[in-house]
Design an enzyme around this catalytic site. Structure first.
Site, PDB file in Angstrom:
ATOM      1  N   HIS A  11       0.839  -1.194   0.000  1.00 52.09           N
ATOM      2  CA  HIS A  11       0.000   0.000   0.000  1.00 52.09           C
ATOM      3  C   HIS A  11       0.873   1.242   0.000  1.00 52.09           C
ATOM      4  O   HIS A  11       2.090   1.154   0.208  1.00 52.09           O
ATOM      5  CB  HIS A  11      -0.970   0.030   1.182  1.00 52.09           C
ATOM      6  CG  HIS A  11      -0.530  -0.731   2.386  1.00 52.09           C
ATOM      7  ND1 HIS A  11       0.473  -0.303   3.205  1.00 52.09           N
ATOM      8  CD2 HIS A  11      -0.967  -1.904   2.899  1.00 52.09           C
ATOM      9  CE1 HIS A  11       0.645  -1.179   4.185  1.00 52.09           C
ATOM     10  NE2 HIS A  11      -0.207  -2.157   4.024  1.00 52.09           N
ATOM     11  N   GLU A  21      -8.039   0.153   4.641  1.00 47.59           N
ATOM     12  CA  GLU A  21      -7.570  -1.232   4.574  1.00 47.59           C
ATOM     13  C   GLU A  21      -8.220  -2.004   3.427  1.00 47.59           C
ATOM     14  O   GLU A  21      -7.651  -2.970   2.910  1.00 47.59           O
ATOM     15  CB  GLU A  21      -7.856  -1.919   5.915  1.00 47.59           C
ATOM     16  CG  GLU A  21      -7.547  -3.404   5.980  1.00 47.59           C
ATOM     17  CD  GLU A  21      -6.073  -3.729   5.848  1.00 47.59           C
ATOM     18  OE1 GLU A  21      -5.754  -4.908   5.576  1.00 47.59           O
ATOM     19  OE2 GLU A  21      -5.231  -2.820   6.006  1.00 47.59           O
ATOM     20  N   GLU A  78       3.447   0.998   7.104  1.00 45.21           N
ATOM     21  CA  GLU A  78       2.698   0.192   8.075  1.00 45.21           C
ATOM     22  C   GLU A  78       3.571  -0.116   9.285  1.00 45.21           C
ATOM     23  O   GLU A  78       4.643  -0.701   9.154  1.00 45.21           O
ATOM     24  CB  GLU A  78       2.254  -1.111   7.406  1.00 45.21           C
ATOM     25  CG  GLU A  78       1.595  -2.108   8.352  1.00 45.21           C
ATOM     26  CD  GLU A  78       1.186  -3.386   7.615  1.00 45.21           C
ATOM     27  OE1 GLU A  78       0.452  -3.280   6.619  1.00 45.21           O
ATOM     28  OE2 GLU A  78       1.627  -4.485   8.030  1.00 45.21           O
TER      29      GLU A  78
END
Length: 408
Positions: free
Chosen positions: A123, A189, A127
């Site tokens: 992504h 998400e 994270e």
């Protein structure tokens, strides 16, 4: 005497505060209930209401007299977030959509059953993760084609930089649960780059050409909806997942936070992790803080960005000072998210009978805070006294060294 009664008595004594009343004739009979009143202000609440929510948030229902102004909501519970259920586990998130003030960061709470896989993906946001339960195997590669694989357990962290492809799999005997923090409040998400989705959206002849095999060998990829979080066989020993003939990443993507020696005070402990201790974590800094019953995370503020908090256990209240006469108090318990916008002064107090434990995180390469106590101690005494007219005993008690968690 139950907790809400103690809180009511404390507030009424210390801040002219919270009124309480015994309930009767319902499922909560025998409990003490907060009333939206303080001496001389407010009143009873005879109309419809949600008693359980009032009990969870006494400082919203009957705020301290020091609260003032129109600060936005700085609290949201994962229990109020949508739960996405999949064949290999579940996930839920708190983003700017759920907590409007949370513009800098977002969070995800995820559970993977034993063998459950969060599929290969990447992504745009970085994270950062904290393991809450069980154990997991994480894998990744970097842009140089160097690999990473590790097993992580309770209290361990990982960090995957923006764009880094990775996977997570729950191990035996009961999988895992973890918190994810992303350096973008708009993160979603449900909108990540999934390997199955890419295969489904690429012509088979292109796949064949890319991998050097006949195009007829493709076109059978499962639907992405079946692979988001899905069951798979448990992996073998960690060594069996380490590829041969290639180098490992030079900077590990995982960190054993509980192995770090904490800052210890009479009121609790603090463990700080940022790029100084976990070099790969260049966009998220954090601290794991434990406060003993009655203890206080001292009056302070952060000069390097907004603060995103996740409560792991215990009961706490947070008072936030926004300047210009504005202040607001919020109550928290396990599973709640808190948020403090950049520069705002605040404290966190343990108001329960057990330790409070929470993670505070920042969109920053380093951790920093400024202590009100220390600032006053290091400022000329006469100047401080000219502002506040404090008793000399208060001035004598000021600390030149930070006391991040103070006892009751």
């Amino acid at each position: 005497m139950n907790q809400i009664t103690r809180r009511g008595m404390l507030a009424a004594t210390a801040a002219g505060g919270l009124a309480i009343a015994a309930t009767a004739g319902d499922a909560n009979a025998g409990q003490a209930t907060p009333l939206p009143q303080r001496p001389g202000v407010g009143g009873t609440d005879p109309g419809p209401g949600n008693l359980s929510r009032a009990l969870e948030n006494p400082d919203l229902y009957a705020p301290p007299a020091t609260d003032h102004g129109t600060l936005p909501n700085l609290r949201f519970s994962f229990s109020d977030a949508h739960m996405r259920l999949e064949s290999g586990g579940w996930t839920r998130q708190v983003t700017q959509r759920e907590l409007g003030v949370s513009k800098a960061m977002a969070g995800v709470n995820m559970r993977l059953n034993a063998g459950g896989v969060r599929e290969l993906h990447w992504h745009k946001a970085a994270e950062w993760a904290y393991m809450l339960y069980g154990s997991a195997r994480i894998t990744a590669i970097d842009a140089r084609g160097q690999y990473f694989v590790d097993d992580v357990g309770v209290g361990d962290l990982w960090y995957f930089p923006s764009g880094t492809p990775h996977s997570i799999q729950g191990l035996g005997p009961d999988g895992c649960e973890f918190l994810l923090v992303f350096d973008d409040g708009d993160f979603d998400e449900d909108n990540t780059f999934l390997i199955t989705d890419w295969f489904k959206r690429t012509p088979t002849e292109v796949l064949g050409k890319n991998f050097g095999v006949p195009a007829t060998m493709f076109g059978h990829t499962p639907d992405p909806s079946q692979r988001y979080i899905f069951p798979a066989p448990l992996p073998g020993p960690l060594t069996s997942d380490k590829p041969t003939g290639v180098a490992a990443v030079p900077q590990t993507f995982s960190y054993r936070l509980l192995a770090q020696e904490p800052i210890r005070t009479k009121g609790g402990t603090v463990r700080i992790v940022d790029s100084n201790t976990f070099p790969v974590s260049t966009t998220i800094a954090a601290a794991l803080i434990e406060i003993e019953p009655g203890g206080l995370r001292e009056l302070h503020w952060h000069p390097n960005g907004d603060e995103w908090l996740y409560y792991i256990e215990g009961k706490a209240r947070m008072g936030v000072f926004a300047g210009s006469g504005q202040a607001r108090t919020f109550d928290f318990q396990a599973g709640d998210v808190g948020y403090v916008p950049f520069g705002m002064g605040h404290y966190i107090e343990n108001v329960g009978d057990t330790p409070v434990r929470f993670v505070e995180s920042f969109k920053s390469s380093y951790y920093a805070d400024l202590s009100l106590n220390q600032w006053m101690a290091l400022t000329p005494r006469e100047l401080v006294d000219a502002h506040l007219n404090l008793d000399p005993k208060v001035m004598d008690a000021l600390l030149k060294q930070k006391a991040p968690v103070v006892p009751a």
